[in-house]
Design an enzyme around this catalytic site. Structure first.
Site, PDB file in Angstrom:
ATOM      1  N   PHE A  12       0.830  -1.213   0.000  1.00  0.00           N
ATOM      2  CA  PHE A  12       0.000   0.000   0.000  1.00  0.00           C
ATOM      3  C   PHE A  12       0.863   1.260   0.000  1.00  0.00           C
ATOM      4  O   PHE A  12       0.717   2.122  -0.873  1.00  0.00           O
ATOM      5  CB  PHE A  12      -0.905  -0.044   1.232  1.00  0.00           C
ATOM      6  CG  PHE A  12      -1.876   1.095   1.363  1.00  0.00           C
ATOM      7  CD1 PHE A  12      -2.722   1.443   0.311  1.00  0.00           C
ATOM      8  CD2 PHE A  12      -1.976   1.807   2.542  1.00  0.00           C
ATOM      9  CE1 PHE A  12      -3.627   2.487   0.435  1.00  0.00           C
ATOM     10  CE2 PHE A  12      -2.879   2.842   2.682  1.00  0.00           C
ATOM     11  CZ  PHE A  12      -3.710   3.191   1.629  1.00  0.00           C
ATOM     12  N   ARG A  33       9.045  -9.980  -3.424  1.00  0.00           N
ATOM     13  CA  ARG A  33       9.585 -11.289  -3.051  1.00  0.00           C
ATOM     14  C   ARG A  33       9.572 -12.251  -4.229  1.00  0.00           C
ATOM     15  O   ARG A  33      10.426 -13.126  -4.335  1.00  0.00           O
ATOM     16  CB  ARG A  33       8.797 -11.861  -1.871  1.00  0.00           C
ATOM     17  CG  ARG A  33       9.263 -11.321  -0.532  1.00  0.00           C
ATOM     18  CD  ARG A  33       8.493 -11.902   0.607  1.00  0.00           C
ATOM     19  NE  ARG A  33       7.109 -11.450   0.608  1.00  0.00           N
ATOM     20  CZ  ARG A  33       6.205 -11.787   1.502  1.00  0.00           C
ATOM     21  NH1 ARG A  33       6.511 -12.621   2.477  1.00  0.00           N
ATOM     22  NH2 ARG A  33       4.971 -11.319   1.442  1.00  0.00           N
ATOM     23  N   LEU A  62      13.247 -10.112   2.593  1.00  0.00           N
ATOM     24  CA  LEU A  62      13.839  -9.556   3.812  1.00  0.00           C
ATOM     25  C   LEU A  62      14.593 -10.595   4.632  1.00  0.00           C
ATOM     26  O   LEU A  62      15.469 -10.257   5.422  1.00  0.00           O
ATOM     27  CB  LEU A  62      12.749  -8.919   4.688  1.00  0.00           C
ATOM     28  CG  LEU A  62      12.114  -7.628   4.173  1.00  0.00           C
ATOM     29  CD1 LEU A  62      11.019  -7.169   5.123  1.00  0.00           C
ATOM     30  CD2 LEU A  62      13.157  -6.537   3.998  1.00  0.00           C
ATOM     31  N   SER A  83       7.888  -4.324   5.273  1.00  0.00           N
ATOM     32  CA  SER A  83       7.966  -4.832   6.645  1.00  0.00           C
ATOM     33  C   SER A  83       6.794  -5.765   6.875  1.00  0.00           C
ATOM     34  O   SER A  83       5.694  -5.503   6.382  1.00  0.00           O
ATOM     35  CB  SER A  83       7.926  -3.690   7.656  1.00  0.00           C
ATOM     36  OG  SER A  83       8.080  -4.178   8.978  1.00  0.00           O
ATOM     37  N   TYR A 155       3.993  -6.641  17.021  1.00  0.00           N
ATOM     38  CA  TYR A 155       4.187  -5.694  15.921  1.00  0.00           C
ATOM     39  C   TYR A 155       4.881  -4.430  16.414  1.00  0.00           C
ATOM     40  O   TYR A 155       5.800  -3.908  15.773  1.00  0.00           O
ATOM     41  CB  TYR A 155       2.854  -5.341  15.257  1.00  0.00           C
ATOM     42  CG  TYR A 155       3.013  -4.266  14.195  1.00  0.00           C
ATOM     43  CD1 TYR A 155       3.640  -4.560  12.985  1.00  0.00           C
ATOM     44  CD2 TYR A 155       2.565  -2.966  14.408  1.00  0.00           C
ATOM     45  CE1 TYR A 155       3.820  -3.578  12.013  1.00  0.00           C
ATOM     46  CE2 TYR A 155       2.740  -1.979  13.443  1.00  0.00           C
ATOM     47  CZ  TYR A 155       3.362  -2.299  12.251  1.00  0.00           C
ATOM     48  OH  TYR A 155       3.546  -1.326  11.300  1.00  0.00           O
ATOM     49  N   LYS A 159       8.639  -3.033  15.147  1.00  0.00           N
ATOM     50  CA  LYS A 159       8.938  -1.728  14.572  1.00  0.00           C
ATOM     51  C   LYS A 159       9.944  -0.954  15.430  1.00  0.00           C
ATOM     52  O   LYS A 159      10.828  -0.269  14.907  1.00  0.00           O
ATOM     53  CB  LYS A 159       7.660  -0.908  14.406  1.00  0.00           C
ATOM     54  CG  LYS A 159       6.648  -1.503  13.442  1.00  0.00           C
ATOM     55  CD  LYS A 159       7.206  -1.765  12.055  1.00  0.00           C
ATOM     56  CE  LYS A 159       7.437  -0.526  11.231  1.00  0.00           C
ATOM     57  NZ  LYS A 159       7.784  -0.818   9.819  1.00  0.00           N
TER      58      LYS A 159
END
Length: 339
Positions: A12, A33, A62, A83, A155, A159
């Site tokens: 997004f 990916r 990642l 992420s 989460y 971060k």
């Protein structure tokens, strides 16, 4: 113009960053990916009005070293947007923390080795406003989430630890490479396809009548177009080097206020949007057997607002209003046939 890499170009935020970079005339490349997603991403960008002919794609994950050196080769700037953000909290917090932290370090290491001038990392308000208990003061860029604090979910930990690792890496091993960080709150605004942010998914749930009522929860709001704009400002402005910037439109709003905005602005299209705010005792009762309600309980009634003064002052950033961002989410979902 500059050569710029955007990680996570199918997402997004990543797709909106690419749109604005292309519109500004930059030579843009992105990572996914799996290269099988390239036609889909190109089609999404084209539908949004972009000329994506010059956009190039690289396969990179990642959690793997392969592909990153090729992706950043000859780049002037990197936007590290990708992420992990799952719809539900994992049983093992390391499922989130490890790829977020190690993935960030992989990107930074490759960027440094390639001679990249500056990396802009997409962090989050999740790295600023949690683990402090009840707080009425405005959060600023000087605040950091306490990853060991009360009710801090994986989460938020991911971060926080990923951003801390980024600052530490650049300070110790960056070899002069610059870092700027953008910390958005709940990201709303126009969806380009079915790859929705958690915040836009919330609007979709309201429009589809999947919420019988709204819990007494509050959320900071920012439009994805303004998040992308802040990324571009942080990429080139000399004053952004070594700084983090909160991306927030204004005061945090309650779910009930969001629902009211949707009903007032959309009319019949918002017929299923909830009208009542649920009492806290009911959410606590639901939490006994509903995981989403369980996650909500620690945040009931907490209005964590953040300041956008620094981004306005340092970078001249002027975001859209809360209402405009929320309504844009809904209108795009309707236009795309996603509700």
């Amino acid at each position: 113009m500059s050569k710029v890499l955007v990680t996570g170009g199918s997402g997004f935020v990543g797709s909106h960053v690419i749109l604005q970079l292309l519109a500004a005339g930059h030579d843009v490349r992105t990572t996914v990916r799996n290269l099988a997603r390239e036609p889909e991403v190109r089609a999404t960008l084209a539908a949004a009005g972009a000329d994506a002919e010059g956009l190039s794609f690289f396969a990179a994950d990642l959690e793997k070293d392969e592909g990153w050196a090729e992706a950043v080769a000859d780049c002037d700037y990197v936007h590290h947007v990708a992420s992990p953000f799952p719809p539900a909290q994992p049983k093992d917090e390391q499922e989130l923390i490890r790829p977020a932290r190690e993935g960030t370090l992989r990107v930074l290491r490759a960027a440094r080795d390639a001679g990249v001038k500056r990396v802009v990392v997409t962090s989050s308000f999740a790295a600023i406003g949690y683990g402090h208990g009840q707080r009425d003061t405005l959060y600023t860029e000087a605040d950091w989430t306490n990853p060991d604090g009360p009710s801090v979910q994986p989460y938020m930990q991911s971060k926080t630890l990923a951003e801390r690792a980024a600052w530490d890496f650049v300070a110790r091993e960056g070899n002069g490479m610059e870092l700027a960080v953008v910390n958005p709150v709940g990201i709303f605004g126009p969806a380009l396809n079915g790859d929705l942010s958690t915040s836009v998914f919330l609007v979709r749930s309201m429009l589809e009548g999947k919420m019988p009522g709204t819990p007494r929860l509050y959320l900071g709001v920012v439009d994805v177009r303004d998040v992308a704009d802040l990324h571009l400002r942080a990429m080139t402005d000399p004053a952004a080097a070594g700084e983090r910037f909160l991306a927030v439109a204004g005061e945090a709003v309650s779910f009930h206020q969001m629902a009211t905005v949707l009903r007032e602005r959309l009319g019949p299209a918002a017929a299923k949007v909830p009208r009542r705010e649920l009492p806290d005792w009911l959410i606590r009762l639901l939490a006994l057997f509903n995981p989403l309600a369980r996650e909500a309980v620690p945040r009931l009634g907490i209005k964590a607002s953040a300041s956008n003064a620094k981004a306005r002052r340092v970078l001249g950033w002027t975001p859209r209003s809360n209402e405009e961002a929320i309504v844009a989410s809904a209108e795009s979902l309707i236009a795309l046939g996603l509700v």
